[in-house]
Write a protein that holds these residues in place. Structure first.
Motif, PDB file in Angstrom:
ATOM      1  N   THR A  42       0.817  -1.222   0.000  1.00 15.08           N
ATOM      2  CA  THR A  42       0.000   0.000   0.000  1.00 15.08           C
ATOM      3  C   THR A  42       0.848   1.268   0.000  1.00 15.08           C
ATOM      4  O   THR A  42       0.557   2.207  -0.745  1.00 15.08           O
ATOM      5  CB  THR A  42      -0.970   0.008   1.193  1.00 15.08           C
ATOM      6  N   GLN A  43       1.910   1.314   0.822  1.00 10.84           N
ATOM      7  CA  GLN A  43       2.738   2.526   0.876  1.00 10.84           C
ATOM      8  C   GLN A  43       3.423   2.790  -0.457  1.00 10.84           C
ATOM      9  O   GLN A  43       3.451   3.925  -0.935  1.00 10.84           O
ATOM     10  CB  GLN A  43       3.789   2.410   1.980  1.00 10.84           C
ATOM     11  N   GLN A  44       3.954   1.761  -1.078  1.00 13.01           N
ATOM     12  CA  GLN A  44       4.624   1.931  -2.365  1.00 13.01           C
ATOM     13  C   GLN A  44       3.614   2.326  -3.450  1.00 13.01           C
ATOM     14  O   GLN A  44       3.872   3.219  -4.253  1.00 13.01           O
ATOM     15  CB  GLN A  44       5.352   0.652  -2.766  1.00 13.01           C
ATOM     16  N   ALA A  45       2.453   1.696  -3.443  1.00 11.23           N
ATOM     17  CA  ALA A  45       1.423   2.020  -4.432  1.00 11.23           C
ATOM     18  C   ALA A  45       0.954   3.460  -4.281  1.00 11.23           C
ATOM     19  O   ALA A  45       0.781   4.178  -5.274  1.00 11.23           O
ATOM     20  CB  ALA A  45       0.242   1.058  -4.300  1.00 11.23           C
ATOM     21  N   SER A  46       0.777   3.904  -3.037  1.00 12.07           N
ATOM     22  CA  SER A  46       0.316   5.286  -2.828  1.00 12.07           C
ATOM     23  C   SER A  46       1.374   6.290  -3.272  1.00 12.07           C
ATOM     24  O   SER A  46       1.039   7.353  -3.794  1.00 12.07           O
ATOM     25  CB  SER A  46      -0.076   5.517  -1.373  1.00 12.07           C
ATOM     26  N   SER A  47       2.654   5.953  -3.110  1.00 11.91           N
ATOM     27  CA  SER A  47       3.696   6.882  -3.563  1.00 11.91           C
ATOM     28  C   SER A  47       3.720   6.979  -5.084  1.00 11.91           C
ATOM     29  O   SER A  47       3.928   8.056  -5.637  1.00 11.91           O
ATOM     30  CB  SER A  47       5.066   6.477  -3.023  1.00 11.91           C
ATOM     31  N   PHE A  48       3.483   5.869  -5.797  1.00  8.25           N
ATOM     32  CA  PHE A  48       3.430   5.916  -7.253  1.00  8.25           C
ATOM     33  C   PHE A  48       2.252   6.760  -7.726  1.00  8.25           C
ATOM     34  O   PHE A  48       2.372   7.536  -8.681  1.00  8.25           O
ATOM     35  CB  PHE A  48       3.332   4.517  -7.857  1.00  8.25           C
ATOM     36  N   ILE A  49       1.116   6.611  -7.067  1.00  9.89           N
ATOM     37  CA  ILE A  49      -0.057   7.399  -7.454  1.00  9.89           C
ATOM     38  C   ILE A  49       0.197   8.881  -7.194  1.00  9.89           C
ATOM     39  O   ILE A  49      -0.135   9.737  -8.023  1.00  9.89           O
ATOM     40  CB  ILE A  49      -1.307   6.905  -6.721  1.00  9.89           C
ATOM     41  N   ALA A  50       0.803   9.195  -6.041  1.00 11.41           N
ATOM     42  CA  ALA A  50       1.091  10.597  -5.718  1.00 11.41           C
ATOM     43  C   ALA A  50       2.081  11.198  -6.720  1.00 11.41           C
ATOM     44  O   ALA A  50       1.956  12.361  -7.111  1.00 11.41           O
ATOM     45  CB  ALA A  50       1.635  10.710  -4.306  1.00 11.41           C
ATOM     46  N   MET A  51       3.056  10.414  -7.170  1.00 10.97           N
ATOM     47  CA  MET A  51       4.018  10.909  -8.165  1.00 10.97           C
ATOM     48  C   MET A  51       3.349  11.145  -9.520  1.00 10.97           C
ATOM     49  O   MET A  51       3.828  11.947 -10.319  1.00 10.97           O
ATOM     50  CB  MET A  51       5.184   9.930  -8.320  1.00 10.97           C
ATOM     51  N   GLY A  52       2.248  10.459  -9.763  1.00 10.70           N
ATOM     52  CA  GLY A  52       1.521  10.659 -11.007  1.00 10.70           C
ATOM     53  C   GLY A  52       0.953  12.062 -11.149  1.00 10.70           C
ATOM     54  O   GLY A  52       0.623  12.501 -12.246  1.00 10.70           O
ATOM     55  N   VAL A  53       0.867  12.790 -10.056  1.00 10.49           N
ATOM     56  CA  VAL A  53       0.353  14.163 -10.079  1.00 10.49           C
ATOM     57  C   VAL A  53       1.305  15.089 -10.843  1.00 10.49           C
ATOM     58  O   VAL A  53       0.923  16.170 -11.265  1.00 10.49           O
ATOM     59  CB  VAL A  53       0.099  14.653  -8.630  1.00 10.49           C
ATOM     60  N   VAL A  54       2.534  14.632 -11.085  1.00 12.57           N
ATOM     61  CA  VAL A  54       3.494  15.435 -11.844  1.00 12.57           C
ATOM     62  C   VAL A  54       2.927  15.803 -13.212  1.00 12.57           C
ATOM     63  O   VAL A  54       3.234  16.858 -13.763  1.00 12.57           O
ATOM     64  CB  VAL A  54       4.840  14.676 -11.980  1.00 12.57           C
ATOM     65  N   GLY A  55       2.048  14.946 -13.752  1.00  2.67           N
ATOM     66  CA  GLY A  55       1.401  15.273 -15.015  1.00  2.67           C
ATOM     67  C   GLY A  55       0.649  16.586 -14.946  1.00  2.67           C
ATOM     68  O   GLY A  55       0.511  17.295 -15.943  1.00  2.67           O
ATOM     69  N   GLY A  56       0.180  16.948 -13.743  1.00  3.70           N
ATOM     70  CA  GLY A  56      -0.505  18.219 -13.555  1.00  3.70           C
ATOM     71  C   GLY A  56       0.417  19.410 -13.722  1.00  3.70           C
ATOM     72  O   GLY A  56      -0.041  20.535 -13.908  1.00  3.70           O
ATOM     73  N   ALA A  57       1.713  19.173 -13.665  1.00  9.58           N
ATOM     74  CA  ALA A  57       2.687  20.240 -13.894  1.00  9.58           C
ATOM     75  C   ALA A  57       3.188  20.237 -15.336  1.00  9.58           C
ATOM     76  O   ALA A  57       3.526  21.283 -15.880  1.00  9.58           O
ATOM     77  CB  ALA A  57       3.870  20.088 -12.946  1.00  9.58           C
ATOM     78  N   VAL A  58       3.234  19.069 -15.947  1.00 11.34           N
ATOM     79  CA  VAL A  58       3.798  18.944 -17.296  1.00 11.34           C
ATOM     80  C   VAL A  58       2.765  19.249 -18.383  1.00 11.34           C
ATOM     81  O   VAL A  58       3.051  19.995 -19.324  1.00 11.34           O
ATOM     82  CB  VAL A  58       4.385  17.530 -17.497  1.00 11.34           C
ATOM     83  N   PHE A  59       1.565  18.694 -18.254  1.00 12.53           N
ATOM     84  CA  PHE A  59       0.590  18.822 -19.332  1.00 12.53           C
ATOM     85  C   PHE A  59       0.066  20.244 -19.541  1.00 12.53           C
ATOM     86  O   PHE A  59      -0.184  20.616 -20.691  1.00 12.53           O
ATOM     87  CB  PHE A  59      -0.549  17.818 -19.145  1.00 12.53           C
ATOM     88  N   PRO A  60      -0.103  21.074 -18.509  1.00  8.98           N
ATOM     89  CA  PRO A  60      -0.495  22.463 -18.806  1.00  8.98           C
ATOM     90  C   PRO A  60       0.554  23.196 -19.647  1.00  8.98           C
ATOM     91  O   PRO A  60       0.213  23.985 -20.520  1.00  8.98           O
ATOM     92  CB  PRO A  60      -0.641  23.106 -17.421  1.00  8.98           C
TER      93      PRO A  60
END
Length: 98
Positions: A42-60
């Motif tokens: 769970t901890q590793q999975a949640s960190s991968f999901i949280a890192m996915g938010v980087v798309g919110g910085a790249v795609f705009p």
């Protein structure tokens, strides 16, 4: 040339507003479904999901670069992103019946 993202006037405008409205439930849903049945990972999975938010910085930034040439075409980038999110949810979310 016909662009569906702006061709319908107020209908297109309302659709774009509704997309932003549904953002409010999108990430919590992805987060909770992504952590379902991960057990000791769970901890590793949640960190991968949280890192996915980087798309919110790249795609705009990418959308802005496209918009410098054609604003209507810039809206196809988020449509592609939403299609990928939908395919993920459609393929990986299964309801288990007891």
């Amino acid at each position: 040339m016909y662009y569906c993202s702006t061709a319908l006037g107020w209908t297109s405008y309302i659709a774009l507003l509704m997309i932003n409205f549904f953002f409010s439930i999108m990430f919590p849903t992805i987060f909770s479904l992504g952590l379902k049945n991960t057990g000791s990972h769970t901890q590793q999975a949640s960190s991968f999901i949280a890192m996915g938010v980087v798309g919110g910085a790249v795609f705009p930034f990418l959308m802005g670069q496209i918009a410098n040439h054609d604003v209507a075409q810039a809206y196809y980038l988020p449509i592609i992103c939403y299609a990928v999110i939908f395919m993920f949810g459609y393929k990986f979310y299964k309801v288990k019946h007891s």
